[in-house]
Design an enzyme around this catalytic site. Structure first.
Site, PDB file in Angstrom:
ATOM      1  N   GLY A  50       0.760  -1.247   0.000  1.00 58.33           N
ATOM      2  CA  GLY A  50       0.000   0.000   0.000  1.00 58.33           C
ATOM      3  C   GLY A  50       0.788   1.293   0.000  1.00 58.33           C
ATOM      4  O   GLY A  50       0.334   2.295  -0.526  1.00 58.33           O
ATOM      5  N   ASP A 110      -5.619   2.048  10.469  1.00 57.75           N
ATOM      6  CA  ASP A 110      -7.043   1.782  10.602  1.00 57.75           C
ATOM      7  C   ASP A 110      -7.290   1.367  12.064  1.00 57.75           C
ATOM      8  O   ASP A 110      -7.462   2.216  12.933  1.00 57.75           O
ATOM      9  CB  ASP A 110      -7.373   0.698   9.570  1.00 57.75           C
ATOM     10  N   GLY A 112      -5.022   0.012  13.869  1.00 59.55           N
ATOM     11  CA  GLY A 112      -3.768   0.296  14.546  1.00 59.55           C
ATOM     12  C   GLY A 112      -2.906  -0.942  14.757  1.00 59.55           C
ATOM     13  O   GLY A 112      -1.731  -0.825  15.113  1.00 59.55           O
ATOM     14  N   THR A 114      -1.509  -3.084  12.685  1.00 54.10           N
ATOM     15  CA  THR A 114      -0.344  -3.217  11.802  1.00 54.10           C
ATOM     16  C   THR A 114       0.811  -2.338  12.275  1.00 54.10           C
ATOM     17  O   THR A 114       1.936  -2.814  12.421  1.00 54.10           O
ATOM     18  CB  THR A 114      -0.717  -2.839  10.350  1.00 54.10           C
TER      19      THR A 114
HETATM   20  P1  IMP Z   1      -4.774  -1.773  10.618  1.00 53.02           P
HETATM   21  O1  IMP Z   1      -3.849  -2.871  11.075  1.00 53.02           O
HETATM   22  O2  IMP Z   1      -6.214  -2.109  10.908  1.00 53.02           O
HETATM   23  O3  IMP Z   1      -4.400  -0.420  11.109  1.00 53.02           O
HETATM   24  O4  IMP Z   1      -4.753  -1.799   9.068  1.00 53.02           O
HETATM   25  C1  IMP Z   1      -3.797  -1.229   8.337  1.00 53.02           C
HETATM   26  C2  IMP Z   1      -3.801  -1.809   6.938  1.00 53.02           C
HETATM   27  O5  IMP Z   1      -5.104  -2.156   6.479  1.00 53.02           O
HETATM   28  C3  IMP Z   1      -3.301  -0.773   6.005  1.00 53.02           C
HETATM   29  O6  IMP Z   1      -1.907  -0.864   5.860  1.00 53.02           O
HETATM   30  C4  IMP Z   1      -4.021  -1.116   4.727  1.00 53.02           C
HETATM   31  O7  IMP Z   1      -3.277  -2.057   4.004  1.00 53.02           O
HETATM   32  C5  IMP Z   1      -5.301  -1.740   5.158  1.00 53.02           C
HETATM   33  N1  IMP Z   1      -6.415  -0.773   5.099  1.00 53.02           N
HETATM   34  C6  IMP Z   1      -7.135  -0.265   6.121  1.00 53.02           C
HETATM   35  N2  IMP Z   1      -8.101   0.558   5.704  1.00 53.02           N
HETATM   36  C7  IMP Z   1      -7.981   0.611   4.358  1.00 53.02           C
HETATM   37  C8  IMP Z   1      -8.707   1.303   3.330  1.00 53.02           C
HETATM   38  O8  IMP Z   1      -9.663   2.075   3.544  1.00 53.02           O
HETATM   39  N3  IMP Z   1      -8.299   1.067   2.056  1.00 53.02           N
HETATM   40  C9  IMP Z   1      -7.273   0.242   1.744  1.00 53.02           C
HETATM   41  N4  IMP Z   1      -6.559  -0.410   2.671  1.00 53.02           N
HETATM   42  C10 IMP Z   1      -6.916  -0.241   3.970  1.00 53.02           C
HETATM   43 MG    MG Z   2      -0.823  -1.320   4.235  1.00 54.23          MG
END
Ligand code: IMP
Ligand code: MG
Length: 187
Positions: A50, A110, A112, A114
């Site tokens: 991404g 999103d 958090g 990751t």
């Molecule tokens: P987290 O671990 O929930 O914070 O997710 C982070 C990862 O989810 C990001 O690095 C994205 O790859 C993916 N992600 C979260 N929301 C979106 C979105 O709206 N569009 C595309 N990818 C997303």
């Molecule tokens: Mg990502």
């Protein structure tokens, strides 16, 4: 020639000019914070896939010398927007991190999970300093606290694509950031 807007796109949230201006501002801030750093001491770590476009644009706008490396993770199975909280390391960086100033470059935070995973991973490798940059954040979705040092835009809880972000590996190369029609990701 402008790129046609796919039918799956609901609306454009951030257009090219808006993104470009904000990335420049972020680059200015980072360049000023890391002023005087040596090339071998400053490492940008882009989170694949991404962040590849954001990293490319950000790094070219930095006025301080730096190196670039990548790490690949997976948190969502293909075609699924559901959050598992489970983060998997697919490809590690090749660079030595110990004693270096590391800046993790992510497309979006999103829940958090990751960024928290990455922060802990790099923290354990004894960097000289560790910071994070995310082009986007969805504060309403946050489940765990993450240190965010540089943020481009706070956005609402909608699934966005383009400028590197995907849905099931599609729409990454759109030059703008757009909200998908819910029917596309709700199946
Ligand atoms: P987290 O671990 O929930 O914070 O997710 C982070 C990862 O989810 C990001 O690095 C994205 O790859 C993916 N992600 C979260 N929301 C979106 C979105 O709206 N569009 C595309 N990818 C997303
Ligand atoms: Mg990502």
């Amino acid at each position: 020639m402008p790129v046609p807007i796919p039918d799956s796109v609901d609306y454009v949230l951030l257009d090219e000019a808006t993104i470009e201006q904000r990335v420049q501002e972020m680059a200015d801030e980072i360049s000023s914070d890391y002023e005087g750093i040596r090339n071998e001491d400053f490492l940008l770590v882009g989170v694949l896939k991404g962040a590849f476009i954001f990293l490319a644009d950000l790094s070219r706008r930095l006025t301080v010398p730096h190196r670039v490396d990548f790490i690949a993770l997976s948190s969502y199975p293909d075609e699924e927007v559901e959050v598992s909280g489970a983060v998997r390391l697919i490809m590690d960086t090749r660079s030595d991190v110990a004693g270096r100033h590391v800046l993790i470059v992510e497309d979006i935070t999103d829940t958090g999970y990751t960024l928290r995973y990455l922060y802990r991973l790099f923290e354990a490798r004894d960097p000289a300093s560790l910071r994070t940059a995310a082009l986007l954040t969805k504060p309403d979705r946050r489940e765990v606290e993450v240190p965010l040092h540089y943020v481009g835009f706070s956005i609402p809880d909608v699934w966005v694509v383009g400028y590197g972000l995907d849905f099931a590996d599609r729409f990454r190369t759109l030059p703008y950031i757009a909200a998908l029609k819910p029917r596309v990701y709700e199946g």
